[in-house]
Design a protein around this motif. Structure first.
Motif, PDB file in Angstrom:
ATOM      1  N   GLN A  58      -7.587   7.644   9.127  1.00  0.00           N
ATOM      2  CA  GLN A  58      -6.403   7.036   9.722  1.00  0.00           C
ATOM      3  C   GLN A  58      -6.172   5.641   9.142  1.00  0.00           C
ATOM      4  N   VAL A  59      -7.241   4.867   8.976  1.00  0.00           N
ATOM      5  CA  VAL A  59      -7.119   3.527   8.408  1.00  0.00           C
ATOM      6  C   VAL A  59      -6.652   3.617   6.954  1.00  0.00           C
ATOM      7  N   GLY A  60      -7.187   4.570   6.214  1.00  0.00           N
ATOM      8  CA  GLY A  60      -6.783   4.734   4.825  1.00  0.00           C
ATOM      9  C   GLY A  60      -5.308   5.105   4.701  1.00  0.00           C
ATOM     10  N   ALA A  61      -4.830   5.990   5.582  1.00  0.00           N
ATOM     11  CA  ALA A  61      -3.418   6.381   5.544  1.00  0.00           C
ATOM     12  C   ALA A  61      -2.520   5.192   5.873  1.00  0.00           C
ATOM     13  N   ALA A  62      -2.935   4.358   6.844  1.00  0.00           N
ATOM     14  CA  ALA A  62      -2.145   3.180   7.201  1.00  0.00           C
ATOM     15  C   ALA A  62      -2.127   2.181   6.051  1.00  0.00           C
ATOM     16  N   TRP A  63      -3.265   2.016   5.374  1.00  0.00           N
ATOM     17  CA  TRP A  63      -3.326   1.111   4.217  1.00  0.00           C
ATOM     18  C   TRP A  63      -2.376   1.592   3.126  1.00  0.00           C
ATOM     19  N   GLN A  64      -2.363   2.886   2.872  1.00  0.00           N
ATOM     20  CA  GLN A  64      -1.487   3.428   1.827  1.00  0.00           C
ATOM     21  C   GLN A  64      -0.008   3.314   2.212  1.00  0.00           C
ATOM     22  N   ASP A  65       0.302   3.504   3.493  1.00  0.00           N
ATOM     23  CA  ASP A  65       1.693   3.335   3.938  1.00  0.00           C
ATOM     24  C   ASP A  65       2.174   1.919   3.665  1.00  0.00           C
ATOM     25  N   GLU A  66       1.334   0.941   3.983  1.00  0.00           N
ATOM     26  CA  GLU A  66       1.725  -0.448   3.740  1.00  0.00           C
ATOM     27  C   GLU A  66       1.831  -0.726   2.245  1.00  0.00           C
ATOM     28  N   ALA A  67       0.964  -0.131   1.466  1.00  0.00           N
ATOM     29  CA  ALA A  67       1.022  -0.327   0.013  1.00  0.00           C
ATOM     30  C   ALA A  67       2.309   0.276  -0.557  1.00  0.00           C
ATOM     31  N   ARG A  68       2.709   1.430  -0.054  1.00  0.00           N
ATOM     32  CA  ARG A  68       3.952   2.050  -0.535  1.00  0.00           C
ATOM     33  C   ARG A  68       5.165   1.194  -0.156  1.00  0.00           C
ATOM     34  N   ARG A  69       5.181   0.679   1.068  1.00  0.00           N
ATOM     35  CA  ARG A  69       6.316  -0.161   1.474  1.00  0.00           C
ATOM     36  C   ARG A  69       6.367  -1.434   0.644  1.00  0.00           C
ATOM     37  N   HIS A  70       5.197  -2.003   0.350  1.00  0.00           N
ATOM     38  CA  HIS A  70       5.167  -3.204  -0.486  1.00  0.00           C
ATOM     39  C   HIS A  70       5.697  -2.890  -1.887  1.00  0.00           C
ATOM     40  N   ALA A  71       5.300  -1.757  -2.436  1.00  0.00           N
ATOM     41  CA  ALA A  71       5.767  -1.382  -3.775  1.00  0.00           C
ATOM     42  C   ALA A  71       7.277  -1.159  -3.779  1.00  0.00           C
ATOM     43  N   ALA A  72       7.793  -0.505  -2.718  1.00  0.00           N
ATOM     44  CA  ALA A  72       9.242  -0.283  -2.629  1.00  0.00           C
ATOM     45  C   ALA A  72       9.981  -1.603  -2.501  1.00  0.00           C
ATOM     46  N   ASN A  73       9.415  -2.535  -1.750  1.00  0.00           N
ATOM     47  CA  ASN A  73      10.027  -3.854  -1.580  1.00  0.00           C
ATOM     48  C   ASN A  73      10.101  -4.590  -2.914  1.00  0.00           C
ATOM     49  N   VAL A  74       9.014  -4.561  -3.653  1.00  0.00           N
ATOM     50  CA  VAL A  74       8.982  -5.242  -4.962  1.00  0.00           C
ATOM     51  C   VAL A  74      10.015  -4.625  -5.901  1.00  0.00           C
ATOM     52  N   GLN A  75      10.085  -3.286  -5.915  1.00  0.00           N
ATOM     53  CA  GLN A  75      11.036  -2.604  -6.807  1.00  0.00           C
ATOM     54  C   GLN A  75      12.480  -2.911  -6.422  1.00  0.00           C
ATOM     55  N   ALA A  76      12.779  -2.872  -5.114  1.00  0.00           N
ATOM     56  CA  ALA A  76      14.139  -3.139  -4.658  1.00  0.00           C
ATOM     57  C   ALA A  76      14.526  -4.593  -4.910  1.00  0.00           C
ATOM     58  N   THR A  77      13.593  -5.517  -4.709  1.00  0.00           N
ATOM     59  CA  THR A  77      13.882  -6.934  -4.948  1.00  0.00           C
ATOM     60  C   THR A  77      14.192  -7.187  -6.412  1.00  0.00           C
ATOM     61  N   ALA A  78      13.433  -6.558  -7.295  1.00  0.00           N
ATOM     62  CA  ALA A  78      13.699  -6.714  -8.733  1.00  0.00           C
ATOM     63  C   ALA A  78      15.085  -6.180  -9.090  1.00  0.00           C
ATOM     64  N   LEU A  79      15.452  -5.036  -8.528  1.00  0.00           N
ATOM     65  CA  LEU A  79      16.778  -4.469  -8.789  1.00  0.00           C
ATOM     66  C   LEU A  79      17.871  -5.383  -8.241  1.00  0.00           C
ATOM     67  N   TYR A  80      17.667  -5.927  -7.051  1.00  0.00           N
ATOM     68  CA  TYR A  80      18.667  -6.805  -6.439  1.00  0.00           C
ATOM     69  C   TYR A  80      18.890  -8.055  -7.299  1.00  0.00           C
ATOM     70  N   LEU A  81      17.808  -8.678  -7.767  1.00  0.00           N
ATOM     71  CA  LEU A  81      17.939  -9.879  -8.596  1.00  0.00           C
ATOM     72  C   LEU A  81      18.629  -9.549  -9.918  1.00  0.00           C
ATOM     73  N   ALA A  82      18.312  -8.375 -10.477  1.00  0.00           N
ATOM     74  CA  ALA A  82      18.962  -7.973 -11.731  1.00  0.00           C
ATOM     75  C   ALA A  82      20.440  -7.677 -11.509  1.00  0.00           C
ATOM     76  N   ALA A  83      20.769  -7.037 -10.363  1.00  0.00           N
ATOM     77  CA  ALA A  83      22.170  -6.711 -10.072  1.00  0.00           C
ATOM     78  C   ALA A  83      23.002  -7.978  -9.928  1.00  0.00           C
ATOM     79  N   LYS A  84      22.434  -9.043  -9.382  1.00  0.00           N
ATOM     80  CA  LYS A  84      23.171 -10.294  -9.208  1.00  0.00           C
ATOM     81  C   LYS A  84      23.518 -10.942 -10.544  1.00  0.00           C
ATOM     82  N   THR A  85      22.675 -10.745 -11.536  1.00  0.00           N
ATOM     83  CA  THR A  85      22.913 -11.401 -12.831  1.00  0.00           C
ATOM     84  C   THR A  85      23.626 -10.497 -13.829  1.00  0.00           C
ATOM     85  N   ARG A  86      23.583  -9.176 -13.615  1.00  0.00           N
ATOM     86  CA  ARG A  86      24.157  -8.251 -14.605  1.00  0.00           C
ATOM     87  C   ARG A  86      25.463  -7.607 -14.157  1.00  0.00           C
TER      88      ARG A  86
END
Length: 643
Positions: free
Chosen positions: A487-515
């Protein structure tokens, strides 16, 4: 204010007396025949308006008739569930309305508005309440109705004459009002404007996550102990007294059930309804082009997209009387299902339409409606009984705790184990005899009251009274890491996936503002969705409400935004703002014009009524007003009379 003036001037007083009080007063509050003294003259009055008086009986009857309407507007099942403050405010507005009615009638007299006898006769003969089975005025029925409400013929004729004179004074004021076209256009532009987005969804579930090593697992476990703790459970005994619990023991006479059934004919005898898709074109040639496209197998969404120069609308479950055009209504309710109709010329333009569903008329007989009718009346009676029973329940708890509650009070008792979310140990909802805010208050009381503390009767939301006794407490405990490592491992992975999605979306947002937007900034593997036109206040498939609302706050095209939802992140760019031509959406413009005109007429009426009140200042009897308000709210005191 608008609905207030509609009640005061547009709704006929006689219609309210005959159609409303005649039926609703018998069941709305369980006060019996509140009209029995309606025609009598009594010494006590609540207000004087010049030579006119408003009696306590008239005020009480009007208040009792108003409460069911207030309950419906607030989404409450029964008027007895309204908070005392709401009932007091409604009663004060009723008194204000009665005073204004008297002032307008007095003003009509001063202007010399005299109602001829033949006009008075035609008005009375036209009242539906006095018509027999053949649709004509029935003298016997007329006499029976008057006896039923305890009113003399002379008193009724006075009311009708006053109503006609008042309408003659006020209707020209309303009829002379028209919303300026500039205002109509501005309102249309706000309401009909559409916006289009390009967007990319970065889903949490699409991200990969490594398997945590033991050190990462331990650190996450130590930093998030609330995720891995068993909930605290408490065993409690609960007693609840509310209109709902009392209503279960209330017996309702059969004749009262029939009376309510007769009063709610419109509810239990539903007319035919239809769902129809309509396109209104400006001329016949354009309408024929729409027909050709529709006949070629085009979907409704495609028809709407292609007919941007025309007005398109889908009406779901509409009644014949609800279609604003009489000629269009006649065509729609004569058309077969799933057959394209038109072009046909109506008073709104050239129309092409298809009826997609027909719901036949439906009648609910008395037997089928009986339980619902019983519940309505029982809850109304229960609202009156609860005050006296609260005192008896309080005495019973003081004398013997929760173990000696008399069965005659209509209280409901239960006992069991639950957590702070109101769930049992098996994950089911605990069977507490309350719902909504009252249920939450009871659960909160259980988890704030000390174990073994003496129970006390507490007033909760929605006229609910309750007492609890906490017998035992099982504290929550942190589960050992060794027993929940998966259960702890699944929760750790869920948070890791959300963090990865956040990083990817933030990069796209910053690129969209400049391009220049997400279409230019999206990388391989990121799907750009071109949204359908967003309409203010309506849901669009695939677009979260929060993103749609944000789209209408963006100042100009080309701007990008980023939002988070439960399953991921959205990055979007506003690509278009469309301002429809009012000439292509005449039905919508007409609805806006009608609504604005109605609002302006109400405001002008209010100004005129307030001017009358300044001219003829009413004199109120606070003792009589306070007496009525106390009986309505169950509490003493009125904060003021006519305001």
């Amino acid at each position: 204010m608008i609905s207030f003036l509609r009640h005061a001037f547009v709704d006929s007083w006689v219609g309210r007396v005959i159609a409303g009080l005649l039926f609703l007063a018998f069941v709305g509050w369980g006060v019996g025949d509140v009209l029995s003294n309606m025609g009598s003259e009594r010494a006590d009055v609540v207000a004087h308006v010049g030579p006119r008086t408003i009696t306590t009986d008239a005020f009480m009857s009007a208040v009792q008739n108003e409460m069911p309407q207030v309950a419906r507007q607030m989404g409450v099942a029964d008027a007895s569930q309204l908070p005392p403050a709401t009932r007091r405010e409604a009663a004060q507005q009723v008194l204000q309305r009665l005073v204004m009615q008297a002032e307008i009638a007095l003003s009509a007299e001063r202007h010399g508005l005299i109602v001829p006898d033949d006009v008075l006769r035609d008005e009375v003969f036209g009242l539906q309440a006095f018509k027999g089975a053949d649709g004509r005025f029935d003298r016997k029925l007329f006499d029976a109705r008057l006896r039923q409400i305890g009113m003399t013929e002379g008193r009724l004729l006075d009311l009708v004459r006053m109503d006609i004179a008042s309408r003659a004074l006020m209707e020209p004021i309303r009829n002379g009002v028209r919303a300026p076209e500039t205002m109509v256009r501005r309102a249309f532009e706000f309401d009909a404007q559409t916006r289009t987005l390009d967007l990319v969804r970065v889903a949490v579930g699409d991200q990969s996550a490594p398997t945590p090593d033991p050190a990462q697992l331990r650190r996450f476990y130590d930093n998030h102990p609330w995720l891995f703790q068993t909930p605290e459970y408490r065993h409690a005994r609960i007693v609840v007294l509310s209109p709902e619990t009392i209503a279960r023991s209330v017996e309702v006479p059969e004749e009262e059930l029939h009376r309510l059934y007769d009063a709610q004919q419109a509810k239990y005898h539903q007319p035919e309804t239809r769902t129809v898709q309509i396109v209104t074109a400006s001329d016949e040639a354009r309408a024929r082009a729409i027909v050709a496209q529709w006949q070629a197998g085009t979907t409704w969404a495609q028809v709407q997209a292609a007919a941007k120069d025309s007005a398109s609308v889908q009406m779901d479950g509409v009644r014949a009387a609800s279609i604003p055009s009489a000629s269009l209504s006649k065509l729609v309710f004569a058309a077969p299902v799933d057959t394209l109709q038109g072009p046909a010329q109506t008073d709104t333009g050239w129309v092409v339409f298809k009826v997609t569903q027909v719901t036949p008329p439906h009648d609910t007989d008395f037997a089928a409606a009986r339980q619902e009718l019983h519940d309505q009346i029982a809850q109304a009676h229960a609202g009156e009984l609860i005050g006296a029973r609260v005192q008896k329940l309080q005495d019973a708890i003081a004398g013997g705790g929760l173990d000696r509650i008399p069965d005659t009070l209509g209280a409901s008792a239960t006992a069991g184990t639950l957590d702070a979310h109101g769930q049992t140990q098996s994950g089911d909802e605990a069977p507490i005899p309350a719902s909504g805010a009252a249920r939450q208050a009871i659960v909160a009381r259980i988890f704030s009251q000390a174990k073994g503390a003496n129970p006390a009767l507490v007033q909760g939301p929605d006229q609910t009274w309750y007492a609890v006794s906490v017998d035992s407490v099982t504290p929550g405990q942190l589960q050992p890491l060794s027993s929940i490592s998966d259960q702890v491992g699944a929760a750790w992975q869920d948070e890791a996936r959300r963090h990865a999605a956040n990083v990817q979306a933030t990069a796209l947002y910053l690129a969209a503002k400049t391009r220049g937007g997400v279409s230019q900034a999206a990388s391989t593997g990121q799907t750009v969705v071109h949204s359908a036109p967003l309409v203010r206040g309506r849901q669009t498939a695939g677009i979260p409400d929060s993103l749609a609302q944000l789209a209408f706050r963006i100042g100009s095209t080309g701007q990008s935004v980023m939002i988070e939802d439960a399953d991921g992140f959205y990055v979007a760019t506003l690509t278009a703002i469309t301002h429809p031509d009012p000439s292509t959406q005449l039905m919508q413009v007409g609805r806006i014009r009608t609504g604005l005109t109605q609002s302006m007429a109400d405001d002008i009426e209010m100004s005129y009524a307030m001017a009358l009140q300044n001219d003829v200042k009413p004199k109120t009897n606070m003792t009589a007003i306070q007496s009525v308000l106390s009986s309505v709210t169950g509490a003493d005191g009125a904060e003021g009379g006519v305001r």
